[in-house]
Design an enzyme around this catalytic site. Structure first.
Site, PDB file in Angstrom:
ATOM      1  N   ASP A  67       0.823  -1.294  -0.125  1.00  0.00           N
ATOM      2  CA  ASP A  67      -0.054  -0.029  -0.007  1.00  0.00           C
ATOM      3  C   ASP A  67       0.857   1.218   0.134  1.00  0.00           C
ATOM      4  OD1 ASP A  67      -2.177   1.730   0.098  1.00  0.00           O
ATOM      5  OD2 ASP A  67      -2.543   1.464   2.168  1.00  0.00           O
ATOM      6  N   GLN A 174      -3.794  -4.958   6.374  1.00  0.00           N
ATOM      7  CA  GLN A 174      -3.417  -3.737   7.314  1.00  0.00           C
ATOM      8  C   GLN A 174      -4.374  -3.904   8.719  1.00  0.00           C
ATOM      9  OE1 GLN A 174      -4.100  -1.043   4.097  1.00  0.00           O
ATOM     10  NE2 GLN A 174      -2.175  -0.119   4.462  1.00  0.00           N
ATOM     11  N   ASP A 176      -6.063  -3.152  11.988  1.00  0.00           N
ATOM     12  CA  ASP A 176      -6.079  -2.125  13.055  1.00  0.00           C
ATOM     13  C   ASP A 176      -5.457  -2.351  14.404  1.00  0.00           C
ATOM     14  OD1 ASP A 176      -7.720  -0.915  11.005  1.00  0.00           O
ATOM     15  OD2 ASP A 176      -9.200  -0.437  12.548  1.00  0.00           O
ATOM     16  N   ASP A 206      -2.990  10.173   9.855  1.00  0.00           N
ATOM     17  CA  ASP A 206      -3.630   9.553   8.816  1.00  0.00           C
ATOM     18  C   ASP A 206      -4.911   9.200   9.446  1.00  0.00           C
ATOM     19  OD1 ASP A 206      -3.858   8.347   6.452  1.00  0.00           O
ATOM     20  OD2 ASP A 206      -3.644   6.540   7.322  1.00  0.00           O
ATOM     21  N   GLU A 252      -6.325  14.197   8.842  1.00  0.00           N
ATOM     22  CA  GLU A 252      -6.894  13.868   7.618  1.00  0.00           C
ATOM     23  C   GLU A 252      -8.384  13.571   8.458  1.00  0.00           C
ATOM     24  OE1 GLU A 252      -6.952  10.614   4.220  1.00  0.00           O
ATOM     25  OE2 GLU A 252      -6.363  10.087   6.036  1.00  0.00           O
TER      26      GLU A 252
END
Length: 560
Positions: A67, A174, A176, A206, A252
């Site tokens: 990614d 990915q 958490d 992010d 973000e």
């Protein structure tokens, strides 16, 4: 209220020019086909000449590389393909010498599935790292939808080793982190402390709403344990500020303007994020461009709330991800798709566009207009690498990577990015009309009429008037639908800005008056002045603009 001049340096993030870049596609120093930190060092003077005052580095950490670096395997190191910790310190040192600060991506919402923490966590229910991630016997009844529809069917994946499900808001590779777990919070502080000690001035945080989501959504916390995500963010901000008094957190937060306020400042407590991207206005800008009608953008700007003194909006046109349009209504989204991404291959996730601005608009006048508008708004402008020369995308590259192609420094093979052969490059170079033969930094620096010089002029004008960054915003309802009119006001300073989002000429009439008598209007682009007391009449070219200083600053400007 504008800050006192002595606060300008303390609140550097309120009028900085941010430039986002991906190290691996910016400049290759050793000919292996991948950009690196030493290559970045060699280009910092180019960015200083452009007027950049803050570098935002996308992830440069060791990664499983599924990614673009956001699937991290070690938060406390530099990917050896890009360089060393010493190289990063050199980037920070040279940037400082050129008047630039450096912020880096903070991506501890998740790790790579290859991270040693997750390998340990999935090995056994009794693993010491088990609670570092979010595990359940069964997914919740109403799970959050996946962030990447089409690539993932669920935000929960069953792991065969232990028979439980783990949470991943993004991709299954990915997982958490369990942000509420004390050991994870300790690792976060250690990580922030490392980079602050090495000299970074802040972090782009992010996926804030996912990273700091309350633990009760996960159902993993022991009875009697409370976790408040917003309070945790404030705690991290206080921690970072103790380590470095100038630190800034850029978040973000793709929420409504009102919801964003909770992440700036909540319940009268100390601020969490100093900066947040204005996603709402950005998306409304594209709807206005599609319609050649400023009304949607004007509405968004009118609704943009006033911020606490130590906070700021980050204005942007394009970033490193897809151009997300998820805040538009379905029919509005379809309008923008039809205008700027007519082919299905230009779209992604049912909500975004994987193109850059010049290819979408197809008219350099419109491109210049959009950046001029961005720099005219209160807040700080954020540029994505290559925007200063009008780079295009390479749609043959899958997904989001289409806009993350090698920087085009020069014409010719390798685009001045690398001496390696094309098959060895990290990513293909754009071909065709927007390839390096026609679009590159070297040629545009020699051409005073180029987009590069236009962006440079905007950065200079923006920095010459720091009042603009923290001014108040008044949107004027002009009669011409294609024209956005607004007034930016600071202490003893006022600027009228007009931007024509259409491809036809527009004649604008405004009433200008002051209790102190006639008003002097000075065009900030050509320096010409006029003095009036009554009606201002002026004409805007297709995709034209005007920035006009008004004196005295209490001048009242309204439509006729």
């Amino acid at each position: 209220m504008s800050p006192h001049p002595i606060d300008y340096a303390d609140h550097w993030w309120r009028n900085t020019v941010i430039y986002c870049l991906d190290v691996q596609v910016f400049q290759d120093s050793d000919g292996d086909g991948a950009g690196d930190l030493q290559g970045l060092v060699s280009r910092i003077h180019d960015l200083a000449d452009l007027g950049v005052t803050c570098l935002w580095l996308m992830p440069f950490f060791p990664t499983a590389d599924r990614d673009d670096g956001y699937d991290i395997t070690d938060f406390f190191a530099v990917d050896p393909r890009l360089g060393t910790l010493g190289d990063l310190v050199e980037v920070i040192r040279v940037a400082r010498s050129q008047g630039m600060r450096v912020i880096i991506d903070f991506v501890m919402n998740h790790t790579s599935a290859e991270h040693p923490w997750f390998r340990s966590s999935r090995s056994s229910r009794d693993s010491p790292h088990r609670d570092w991630y979010v595990w359940r016997d069964e997914p919740p009844a109403n799970p959050d939808p996946p962030v990447f529809p089409g690539e993932e069917d669920s935000t929960w994946t069953r792991d065969e080793t232990t028979g439980q499900y783990y949470l991943h808001h993004f991709r299954a590779h990915q997982p958490d982190l369990n942000i509420a777990h004390p050991a994870v919070r300790e690792q976060i502080e250690r990580n922030l402390g490392l980079w602050l000690e090495l000299g970074v001035s802040g972090f782009r945080v992010d996926a804030v709403p996912f990273l700091f989501s309350d633990a009760d959504q996960h159902g993993t916390q022991p009875a009697g344990t409370d976790y408040d995500g917003a309070e945790h963010l404030r705690r991290l901000q206080r921690f970072a500020s103790r380590r470095n008094g100038e630190v800034a957190l850029l978040g973000e937060v793709n929420l409504s303007h009102r919801e964003q306020l909770d992440w700036f400042h909540a319940d009268g407590k100390s601020a969490g994020l100093q900066l947040q991207f204005d996603f709402v206005s950005m998306q409304r800008l594209y709807l206005s461009l599609a319609r050649k009608d400023a009304t949607p953008l004007a509405r968004a700007l009118r609704e943009r709330p006033e911020l606490p003194d130590a906070s700021q909006w980050a204005n942007f046109v394009r970033n490193h991800d897809e151009l997300t349009l998820d805040k538009l209504e379905p029919d509005e989204l379809e309008e923008v798709f039809e205008a700027f991404a007519p082919d299905e291959g230009m779209r992604v996730y049912g909500r975004g566009i994987r193109r850059r601005l010049p290819t979408m608009l197809g008219d350099e006048r419109a491109v210049r207009l959009v950046y001029t508008l961005m720099f005219s708004l209160p807040g700080c402008p954020v540029l994505f690498y290559g925007e200063e020369i009008g780079m295009g995308e390479e749609l043959a590259v899958p997904g989001r990577y289409a806009v993350r192609t090698p920087m085009q420094w020069e014409p010719g093979r390798g685009a001045g990015f690398s001496s390696a052969q094309a098959p060895s490059l990290t990513r293909p170079i754009v071909e065709g009309e927007f390839g390096p033969e026609r679009v590159n930094v070297a040629d545009q620096r020699r051409d005073p009429d180029s987009l590069w010089h236009h962006i440079r002029r905007l950065t200079t004008m923006y920095r010459d008037a720091p009042q603009l960054a923290w001014s108040t915003l008044e949107v004027i309802g002009v009669r011409q639908r294609a024209v956005l009119g607004h007034v930016a006001r600071g202490d003893e300073w006022t600027m009228l800005a007009l931007h024509n989002l259409g491809d036809g000429r527009e004649a604008v009439r405004l009433s200008v008056a002051s209790e102190d008598g006639p008003v002097t209007l000075t065009d900030r682009f050509d320096g010409q002045s006029i003095t009036i007391d009554g009606t201002l009449e002026l004409e805007l070219e297709p995709y034209g603009w005007r920035w006009i200083d008004a004196s005295p600053a209490d001048a009242v400007i309204t439509r006729v």
